[in-house]
Design a protein around this motif. Structure first.
Motif, PDB file in Angstrom:
ATOM      1  N   UNK A 178      52.904 -23.142  35.895  1.00 58.68           N
ATOM      2  CA  UNK A 178      53.453 -21.993  35.179  1.00 58.68           C
ATOM      3  C   UNK A 178      53.484 -20.805  36.128  1.00 58.68           C
ATOM      4  N   UNK A 179      54.537 -20.016  36.025  1.00 65.63           N
ATOM      5  CA  UNK A 179      54.707 -18.881  36.923  1.00 65.63           C
ATOM      6  C   UNK A 179      53.951 -17.671  36.390  1.00 65.63           C
ATOM      7  N   UNK A 180      53.329 -16.947  37.295  1.00 72.99           N
ATOM      8  CA  UNK A 180      52.601 -15.739  36.900  1.00 72.99           C
ATOM      9  C   UNK A 180      53.508 -14.525  37.016  1.00 72.99           C
ATOM     10  N   UNK A 181      53.089 -13.471  36.384  1.00 70.67           N
ATOM     11  CA  UNK A 181      53.876 -12.235  36.409  1.00 70.67           C
ATOM     12  C   UNK A 181      54.019 -11.692  37.835  1.00 70.67           C
ATOM     13  N   UNK A 182      52.963 -11.781  38.641  1.00 73.52           N
ATOM     14  CA  UNK A 182      53.083 -11.285  40.006  1.00 73.52           C
ATOM     15  C   UNK A 182      53.971 -12.196  40.853  1.00 73.52           C
ATOM     16  N   UNK A 183      53.989 -13.499  40.574  1.00 77.22           N
ATOM     17  CA  UNK A 183      54.897 -14.394  41.288  1.00 77.22           C
ATOM     18  C   UNK A 183      56.346 -14.080  40.938  1.00 77.22           C
ATOM     19  N   UNK A 184      56.594 -13.760  39.679  1.00 77.84           N
ATOM     20  CA  UNK A 184      57.942 -13.356  39.266  1.00 77.84           C
ATOM     21  C   UNK A 184      58.362 -12.108  40.029  1.00 77.84           C
ATOM     22  N   UNK A 185      57.468 -11.130  40.080  1.00 84.28           N
ATOM     23  CA  UNK A 185      57.772  -9.883  40.793  1.00 84.28           C
ATOM     24  C   UNK A 185      58.102 -10.179  42.250  1.00 84.28           C
ATOM     25  N   UNK A 186      57.313 -11.059  42.888  1.00 86.90           N
ATOM     26  CA  UNK A 186      57.543 -11.392  44.294  1.00 86.90           C
ATOM     27  C   UNK A 186      58.901 -12.068  44.488  1.00 86.90           C
ATOM     28  N   UNK A 187      59.217 -13.013  43.625  1.00 86.29           N
ATOM     29  CA  UNK A 187      60.496 -13.719  43.745  1.00 86.29           C
ATOM     30  C   UNK A 187      61.666 -12.774  43.482  1.00 86.29           C
ATOM     31  N   UNK A 188      61.558 -11.929  42.478  1.00 83.56           N
ATOM     32  CA  UNK A 188      62.653 -11.000  42.179  1.00 83.56           C
ATOM     33  C   UNK A 188      62.814  -9.963  43.293  1.00 83.56           C
ATOM     34  N   UNK A 189      61.715  -9.533  43.884  1.00 78.37           N
ATOM     35  CA  UNK A 189      61.759  -8.593  45.018  1.00 78.37           C
ATOM     36  C   UNK A 189      62.496  -9.231  46.198  1.00 78.37           C
ATOM     37  N   UNK A 190      62.127 -10.461  46.527  1.00 77.63           N
ATOM     38  CA  UNK A 190      62.774 -11.148  47.647  1.00 77.63           C
ATOM     39  C   UNK A 190      64.228 -11.483  47.323  1.00 77.63           C
ATOM     40  N   UNK A 191      64.515 -11.819  46.051  1.00 80.64           N
ATOM     41  CA  UNK A 191      65.892 -12.104  45.646  1.00 80.64           C
ATOM     42  C   UNK A 191      66.744 -10.837  45.758  1.00 80.64           C
ATOM     43  N   UNK A 192      66.192  -9.702  45.352  1.00 76.77           N
ATOM     44  CA  UNK A 192      66.920  -8.429  45.476  1.00 76.77           C
ATOM     45  C   UNK A 192      67.223  -8.137  46.949  1.00 76.77           C
TER      46      UNK A 192
END
Length: 152
Positions: A66-80
């Motif tokens: 399961x993905x954590x909130x901080x992992x989501x933030x990291x992925x969205x930051x790198x995707x941006x």
């Protein structure tokens, strides 16, 4: 849709990959725990090759975790950053007002600052971020919607 189902790491990467039109990738799987025949294999290869994801270790991605909130933030930051979007909003975002800011992993601090500063991610309450909590599909949908609105 299963809005209350927790989302996995592979699911989020697959959503982003599909949003990009499923670009062609080479079949060199960079992680030992990613099956070449899995529905998410090409998505993980694409995301890793473009600096959007890293493994939980050098050789493992943990696609079914399961993905954590901080992992989501990291992925969205790198995707941006991959998309060429301005991520500087996070540079001046103070997350220390959240009582659990110290529980954000060191690798994710800039990413969480970006996600909060850009309005993609809100605290679980007025005073907590809950960076280690798992996220539901509904929470991811809201973050993705905010991402799209912010980057029109």
């Amino acid at each position: 849709f299963g809005p209350q189902i927790e989302m996995t790491r592979a699911m989020l990467v697959t959503v982003l990959y599909r949003a990009e039109g499923e670009p062609a990738v080479n079949n060199s799987i960079p992680f030992a725990d990613v099956d070449v025949n899995a529905y998410y294999a090409n998505a993980i290869v694409w995301a890793q090759q473009n600096g959007i994801v890293y493994g939980v270790t050098e050789n493992e991605f943990a696609p079914d975790d399961n993905i954590t909130r901080e992992q989501i933030a990291a992925i969205m930051f790198r995707y941006a950053k991959y998309k060429g979007y301005d991520v500087s909003v996070g540079e001046n975002t103070n997350i220390l007002s959240y009582t659990d800011a110290e529980s954000v992993s060191e690798y994710a601090i800039a990413s969480v600052q970006y996600a909060v500063g850009a309005g993609l991610m809100e605290g679980k309450s007025n005073t907590t971020l809950n960076p280690q909590d798992n996220a539901t599909r509904a929470e991811i949908a809201a973050i993705l919607q905010r991402f799209l609105e912010t980057n029109k």
